[in-house]
Design a protein around this motif. Structure first.
Motif, PDB file in Angstrom:
ATOM      1  N   UNK A 195      -8.906  64.287  -5.008  1.00 60.38           N
ATOM      2  CA  UNK A 195      -8.888  62.833  -5.178  1.00 60.38           C
ATOM      3  C   UNK A 195      -8.011  62.136  -4.152  1.00 60.38           C
ATOM      4  N   UNK A 196      -8.162  62.522  -2.870  1.00 59.26           N
ATOM      5  CA  UNK A 196      -7.328  61.943  -1.811  1.00 59.26           C
ATOM      6  C   UNK A 196      -7.657  60.467  -1.614  1.00 59.26           C
ATOM      7  N   UNK A 197      -6.584  59.701  -1.346  1.00 57.22           N
ATOM      8  CA  UNK A 197      -6.720  58.268  -1.085  1.00 57.22           C
ATOM      9  C   UNK A 197      -5.828  57.885   0.091  1.00 57.22           C
ATOM     10  N   UNK A 198      -6.374  57.078   1.001  1.00 58.30           N
ATOM     11  CA  UNK A 198      -5.631  56.567   2.139  1.00 58.30           C
ATOM     12  C   UNK A 198      -5.550  55.054   2.006  1.00 58.30           C
ATOM     13  N   UNK A 199      -4.331  54.574   1.774  1.00 55.72           N
ATOM     14  CA  UNK A 199      -4.124  53.136   1.532  1.00 55.72           C
ATOM     15  C   UNK A 199      -5.026  52.626   0.406  1.00 55.72           C
ATOM     16  N   UNK A 200      -5.053  53.407  -0.694  1.00 53.81           N
ATOM     17  CA  UNK A 200      -5.820  53.073  -1.905  1.00 53.81           C
ATOM     18  C   UNK A 200      -7.331  53.121  -1.696  1.00 53.81           C
ATOM     19  N   UNK A 201      -7.768  53.729  -0.615  1.00 52.55           N
ATOM     20  CA  UNK A 201      -9.203  53.910  -0.365  1.00 52.55           C
ATOM     21  C   UNK A 201      -9.543  55.386  -0.509  1.00 52.55           C
ATOM     22  N   UNK A 202     -10.571  55.712  -1.311  1.00 52.92           N
ATOM     23  CA  UNK A 202     -10.973  57.094  -1.491  1.00 52.92           C
ATOM     24  C   UNK A 202     -11.447  57.697  -0.170  1.00 52.92           C
ATOM     25  N   UNK A 203     -10.973  58.898   0.129  1.00 50.64           N
ATOM     26  CA  UNK A 203     -11.446  59.625   1.301  1.00 50.64           C
ATOM     27  C   UNK A 203     -11.834  61.032   0.860  1.00 50.64           C
ATOM     28  N   UNK A 204     -12.655  61.672   1.638  1.00 52.34           N
ATOM     29  CA  UNK A 204     -13.153  62.994   1.259  1.00 52.34           C
ATOM     30  C   UNK A 204     -12.597  64.062   2.195  1.00 52.34           C
ATOM     31  N   UNK A 205     -12.544  65.294   1.726  1.00 46.67           N
ATOM     32  CA  UNK A 205     -12.046  66.376   2.581  1.00 46.67           C
ATOM     33  C   UNK A 205     -13.083  66.844   3.590  1.00 46.67           C
ATOM     34  N   UNK A 206     -12.661  67.786   4.404  1.00 50.06           N
ATOM     35  CA  UNK A 206     -13.478  68.451   5.416  1.00 50.06           C
ATOM     36  C   UNK A 206     -13.801  67.544   6.600  1.00 50.06           C
ATOM     37  N   UNK A 207     -12.863  66.652   6.925  1.00 47.25           N
ATOM     38  CA  UNK A 207     -13.008  65.815   8.107  1.00 47.25           C
ATOM     39  C   UNK A 207     -11.635  65.316   8.551  1.00 47.25           C
ATOM     40  N   UNK A 208     -11.614  64.700   9.721  1.00 47.73           N
ATOM     41  CA  UNK A 208     -10.375  64.145  10.265  1.00 47.73           C
ATOM     42  C   UNK A 208     -10.293  62.648   9.983  1.00 47.73           C
ATOM     43  N   UNK A 209      -9.057  62.137  10.049  1.00 49.98           N
ATOM     44  CA  UNK A 209      -8.801  60.709   9.872  1.00 49.98           C
ATOM     45  C   UNK A 209      -7.700  60.272  10.830  1.00 49.98           C
ATOM     46  N   UNK A 210      -7.770  59.029  11.253  1.00 54.21           N
ATOM     47  CA  UNK A 210      -6.694  58.440  12.049  1.00 54.21           C
ATOM     48  C   UNK A 210      -5.644  57.892  11.095  1.00 54.21           C
ATOM     49  N   UNK A 211      -4.379  58.168  11.393  1.00 59.35           N
ATOM     50  CA  UNK A 211      -3.263  57.703  10.574  1.00 59.35           C
ATOM     51  C   UNK A 211      -2.393  56.773  11.415  1.00 59.35           C
ATOM     52  N   UNK A 212      -2.022  55.639  10.863  1.00 65.08           N
ATOM     53  CA  UNK A 212      -1.167  54.675  11.555  1.00 65.08           C
ATOM     54  C   UNK A 212       0.162  54.533  10.828  1.00 65.08           C
ATOM     55  N   UNK A 213       1.156  54.131  11.568  1.00 60.03           N
ATOM     56  CA  UNK A 213       2.478  53.906  10.989  1.00 60.03           C
ATOM     57  C   UNK A 213       2.366  52.980   9.780  1.00 60.03           C
ATOM     58  N   UNK A 214       2.969  53.356   8.662  1.00 59.59           N
ATOM     59  CA  UNK A 214       2.928  52.559   7.440  1.00 59.59           C
ATOM     60  C   UNK A 214       1.823  52.941   6.481  1.00 59.59           C
ATOM     61  N   UNK A 215       0.906  53.806   6.911  1.00 56.85           N
ATOM     62  CA  UNK A 215      -0.168  54.247   6.015  1.00 56.85           C
ATOM     63  C   UNK A 215       0.400  55.119   4.898  1.00 56.85           C
ATOM     64  N   UNK A 216      -0.250  55.022   3.742  1.00 55.45           N
ATOM     65  CA  UNK A 216       0.139  55.847   2.587  1.00 55.45           C
ATOM     66  C   UNK A 216      -1.026  56.743   2.212  1.00 55.45           C
ATOM     67  N   UNK A 217      -0.737  58.037   2.116  1.00 55.65           N
ATOM     68  CA  UNK A 217      -1.732  59.042   1.748  1.00 55.65           C
ATOM     69  C   UNK A 217      -1.322  59.668   0.427  1.00 55.65           C
ATOM     70  N   UNK A 218      -2.265  59.774  -0.508  1.00 52.85           N
ATOM     71  CA  UNK A 218      -1.945  60.408  -1.788  1.00 52.85           C
ATOM     72  C   UNK A 218      -3.086  61.302  -2.243  1.00 52.85           C
ATOM     73  N   UNK A 219      -2.699  62.340  -2.979  1.00 58.16           N
ATOM     74  CA  UNK A 219      -3.643  63.259  -3.608  1.00 58.16           C
ATOM     75  C   UNK A 219      -3.427  63.129  -5.111  1.00 58.16           C
ATOM     76  N   UNK A 220      -4.465  62.721  -5.837  1.00 58.19           N
ATOM     77  CA  UNK A 220      -4.294  62.348  -7.241  1.00 58.19           C
ATOM     78  C   UNK A 220      -4.463  63.531  -8.184  1.00 58.19           C
ATOM     79  N   UNK A 221      -5.690  64.008  -8.376  1.00 56.29           N
ATOM     80  CA  UNK A 221      -5.956  65.091  -9.332  1.00 56.29           C
ATOM     81  C   UNK A 221      -7.207  65.847  -8.901  1.00 56.29           C
ATOM     82  N   UNK A 222      -7.354  67.113  -9.320  1.00 59.76           N
ATOM     83  CA  UNK A 222      -8.503  67.915  -8.882  1.00 59.76           C
ATOM     84  C   UNK A 222      -9.846  67.344  -9.338  1.00 59.76           C
TER      85      UNK A 222
END
Length: 311
Positions: free
Chosen positions: A79-106
């Protein structure tokens, strides 16, 4: 250049591919529970395949980026989220200063892998950052501790942003029934034919007793004709059978010696698939062979070398 840990979750560990060459003095290898996911996270970013990553188990983990980078997420969907937006695994993402990344639950699987371009920069002990808490080795500071709130995890500055993804057809579904190939060991012959038949015909259930040391399974009990053995070295993926007849699959943080009979062993890739299953999952076994396991690994290694779209 760093991430700051905002919430440590249940278990988040620094891992590389493992600590080699010290089992003779009782130091186990450690390393990623799911090698398939770990190596692909580095490959998606065109990193050295041994570059340190974060292994996240069950979720509840969040980070704040203090600098720009590219990252890759592989393994279980937690349940990964980048700045409160759902993202999926098995790919790359650009990260910027101030971004928040969280993993919620399986959602699918138990363990996710987070890599950054160039790899994280933890302390190294005995040539590795692999975290083995029992031995007080590895991790961010080299003392075997899991990641904690407030930790700053450094990484190298890079302007080379990466956009890559693993094709959907190659992404494992950790909800599928799991069937694993047993590589018989020299104690296999000490399990009478009836006991072997039970082992290969039964479906085992993953119990609540699972961790980085071992996975305890529950099903039709099997027994060898040995009362015990002299303690001896244990391989990753070895399947011990104690006196209660319930198999134990030994994982990355296993002890280096043990005295229970072993019916055989799993390949590293098969053990990684098991590591993505939680309590209640069904597991069955078939009789495999070393040639088949080697062919599976050679195909995997070749696929890694070929890379993916966006490289």
């Amino acid at each position: 250049m760093s991430f700051e840990v905002l919430a440590p979750g249940m278990l988040a560990l620094m891992q590389d591919s493992g600590r080699r060459g010290y089992q003779h003095i009782g130091v186990t290898t450690g390393g990623p529970m799911d090698e398939f996911a770990f190596f692909w996270a580095n490959r998606l970013l065109d990193n050295d395949l041994n570059a340190p990553q974060i292994e996240i188990t069950f979720g509840g983990f969040s980070l704040l980026a203090h600098d720009d980078t590219s990252m890759a997420i592989t393994g279980g969907d937690l349940g990964a989220r980048l700045n409160n937006r759902d993202i999926r695994p098995w790919r790359t993402y650009r990260i910027s200063r101030g971004d928040r990344l969280e993993f919620t639950a399986p959602v699918n699987g138990l363990r996710a892998y987070l890599a950054v371009r160039g790899g994280f920069k933890p302390a190294m002990k005995l040539g590795s950052c692999a975290t083995v808490s029992r031995e007080g080795l590895g991790g961010l500071h080299g003392n075997g501790a899991k990641l904690a709130k407030g930790d700053r995890i450094g990484f190298a500055k890079t302007d080379n942003l990466v956009d890559a993804a693993l094709p959907d057809t190659e992404i494992p579904d950790y909800r599928e029934p799991l069937r694993l190939g047993l590589l018989p060991g020299y104690q296999f012959r000490h399990f009478p034919p009836v006991q072997r038949m039970k082992f290969f015909s039964d479906d085992y259930e993953v119990t609540q007793n699972i961790d980085r040391m071992g996975y305890r399974l529950q099903g039709d009990a099997i027994h060898s004709d040995l009362d015990g053995i002299v303690s001896e070295g244990i391989a990753y993926g070895a399947i011990q059978v104690p006196s209660d007849g319930q198999p134990i699959v030994l994982m990355k943080d296993r002890q280096t010696i043990g005295g229970y009979p072993k019916i055989g062993c799993l390949s590293a890739l098969d053990a990684g698939h098991l590591a993505q299953r939680g309590p209640g999952a069904s597991v069955s076994f078939y009789l495999g062979d070393v040639a088949g396991a080697e062919a599976q690994r050679l195909l995997f290694n070749r696929r890694l070398r070929l890379g993916v779209s966006g490289d």
